[in-house]
Design a protein around this motif. Structure first.
Motif, PDB file in Angstrom:
ATOM      1  N   LEU A 220       0.816  -1.213   0.000  1.00  0.00           N
ATOM      2  CA  LEU A 220       0.000   0.000   0.000  1.00  0.00           C
ATOM      3  C   LEU A 220       0.849   1.262   0.000  1.00  0.00           C
ATOM      4  N   ALA A 221       2.009   1.203   0.636  1.00  0.00           N
ATOM      5  CA  ALA A 221       2.872   2.383   0.723  1.00  0.00           C
ATOM      6  C   ALA A 221       3.683   2.615  -0.539  1.00  0.00           C
ATOM      7  N   ASN A 222       4.072   1.556  -1.214  1.00  0.00           N
ATOM      8  CA  ASN A 222       5.066   1.696  -2.288  1.00  0.00           C
ATOM      9  C   ASN A 222       4.719   1.059  -3.621  1.00  0.00           C
ATOM     10  N   GLY A 223       3.685   0.225  -3.676  1.00  0.00           N
ATOM     11  CA  GLY A 223       3.579  -0.599  -4.866  1.00  0.00           C
ATOM     12  C   GLY A 223       2.292  -0.584  -5.651  1.00  0.00           C
ATOM     13  N   ILE A 224       1.447   0.443  -5.508  1.00  0.00           N
ATOM     14  CA  ILE A 224       0.170   0.411  -6.229  1.00  0.00           C
ATOM     15  C   ILE A 224      -0.147   1.726  -6.940  1.00  0.00           C
ATOM     16  N   ASP A 225       0.861   2.532  -7.223  1.00  0.00           N
ATOM     17  CA  ASP A 225       0.616   3.836  -7.838  1.00  0.00           C
ATOM     18  C   ASP A 225       0.206   3.736  -9.305  1.00  0.00           C
ATOM     19  N   SER A 226       0.528   2.627  -9.946  1.00  0.00           N
ATOM     20  CA  SER A 226       0.130   2.431 -11.334  1.00  0.00           C
ATOM     21  C   SER A 226      -0.294   0.977 -11.514  1.00  0.00           C
ATOM     22  N   LEU A 227      -0.926   0.676 -12.621  1.00  0.00           N
ATOM     23  CA  LEU A 227      -1.358  -0.688 -12.898  1.00  0.00           C
ATOM     24  C   LEU A 227      -0.173  -1.639 -12.907  1.00  0.00           C
ATOM     25  N   ASP A 228       0.906  -1.240 -13.600  1.00  0.00           N
ATOM     26  CA  ASP A 228       2.078  -2.108 -13.687  1.00  0.00           C
ATOM     27  C   ASP A 228       2.719  -2.330 -12.318  1.00  0.00           C
ATOM     28  N   GLU A 229       2.776  -1.282 -11.485  1.00  0.00           N
ATOM     29  CA  GLU A 229       3.343  -1.429 -10.145  1.00  0.00           C
ATOM     30  C   GLU A 229       2.492  -2.375  -9.298  1.00  0.00           C
ATOM     31  N   ALA A 230       1.176  -2.238  -9.407  1.00  0.00           N
ATOM     32  CA  ALA A 230       0.286  -3.094  -8.629  1.00  0.00           C
ATOM     33  C   ALA A 230       0.469  -4.561  -9.015  1.00  0.00           C
ATOM     34  N   ILE A 231       0.573  -4.808 -10.318  1.00  0.00           N
ATOM     35  CA  ILE A 231       0.766  -6.183 -10.790  1.00  0.00           C
ATOM     36  C   ILE A 231       2.111  -6.727 -10.332  1.00  0.00           C
ATOM     37  N   GLU A 232       3.167  -5.903 -10.466  1.00  0.00           N
ATOM     38  CA  GLU A 232       4.504  -6.336 -10.071  1.00  0.00           C
ATOM     39  C   GLU A 232       4.569  -6.619  -8.563  1.00  0.00           C
ATOM     40  N   THR A 233       3.917  -5.783  -7.783  1.00  0.00           N
ATOM     41  CA  THR A 233       3.904  -5.988  -6.335  1.00  0.00           C
ATOM     42  C   THR A 233       3.229  -7.309  -5.981  1.00  0.00           C
TER      43      THR A 233
END
Length: 265
Positions: A220-233
């Motif tokens: 929630l703090a670092n990994g969901i700012d974009s679609l790609d970040e959310a998927i990678e997280t």
């Protein structure tokens, strides 16, 4: 049963335990728990202890003497060099990052006033319980400053960008009922009952799998700012949790129709 770890009753920040929940109390009542340098130093030390070396499973942050935190200590706002200001400002930022990214959930119990940095501390918590008559204000502009202690990020996370901009620019005061209505607070309760309500929520968090809570807060703090970040997280963290003892215990408990007992591995 609550057990206290503080040595003296005048500790500016002290810890008590109620089972698996640690209660952190801001204790500077003669200045309405103002966020002084000494308080910042003590709070960072206490939170580091609880996040990394204490067996507690969840944390409640509250204030002594019926108030939360009146914001920065104006008596300490004297002329300094830019480098000195940068050094002093790093402390609240370290506290903010620890609250947001730390592995344990934090519940804020707000009574009385939460002004300036008091708003920031509440906003950085994972869950906010406030009394209906609590008073909030992003009052930084009134002393010629812009919001700090992470409020640029945390306030918009709670109330949305437009409302956050309004609250920061107008410095308007709002009460606990309004805090709940706009989404700043998760729960509004009767005056004098915020701590009890916060403890109830914290004890529920304490029953959750600690490793999953830690990874969720990281995401929630670092990994969901974009679609790609959310998927990678999700791709990076979910396999780790699938291999955890807590996941195995949860599935086994489900099949055996019993409560799961999580150990954090």
């Amino acid at each position: 049963m609550s057990t206290s770890e503080h040595v003296a009753s005048d500790d500016i920040v002290y810890i008590e335990h109620q089972g698996a929940v640690a209660i952190v109390t801001l204790n500077y009542p003669k200045r309405r728990n103002a966020f002084s340098l000494r308080m910042r130093q003590a709070l960072l030390k206490r939170l580091n202890q609880l996040m990394h070396r204490d067996p507690c499973r969840a944390i409640v942050l509250t204030g002594a003497a019926g108030t939360f935190c009146a914001g920065g200590d104006i008596s300490e706002m004297q002329a300094r060099t830019v480098l000195e200001y940068r050094e002093r400002n790093q402390l609240p930022l370290d506290i903010f990052k620890l609250m947001v990214e730390g592995p344990k959930a934090i519940v804020a119990a707000v009574e009385g006033v939460a002004m300036g940095a008091g708003v920031s501390l509440a906003a950085a918590s994972d869950y906010v319980v406030c009394a209906s008559n609590a008073r909030f204000a992003c009052a930084f502009l009134k002393v010629g400053l812009m919001p700090d202690t992470g409020l640029f990020w945390s306030l918009s996370q709670r109330v949305g960008a437009a409302k956050a901009r309004e609250l920061m620019l107008t410095t308007q005061e709002f009460n606990g009922k309004e805090a709940a209505r706009i989404g700043f607070a998760n729960q509004q309760v009767e005056p004098g009952t915020a701590l009890a309500a916060a403890l109830k929520v914290a004890h529920e968090y304490a029953l959750m799998p600690p490793l999953a809570i830690a990874h969720l807060k990281t995401a929630l703090a670092n990994g969901i700012d974009s679609l790609d970040e959310a998927i990678e997280t999700e791709v990076n963290l979910q396999p780790l949790l699938r291999r955890s003892q807590d996941h195995v215990e949860a599935t086994k408990a489900f099949m055996e129709k019993r409560p799961a007992v999580f150990v954090g591995n």
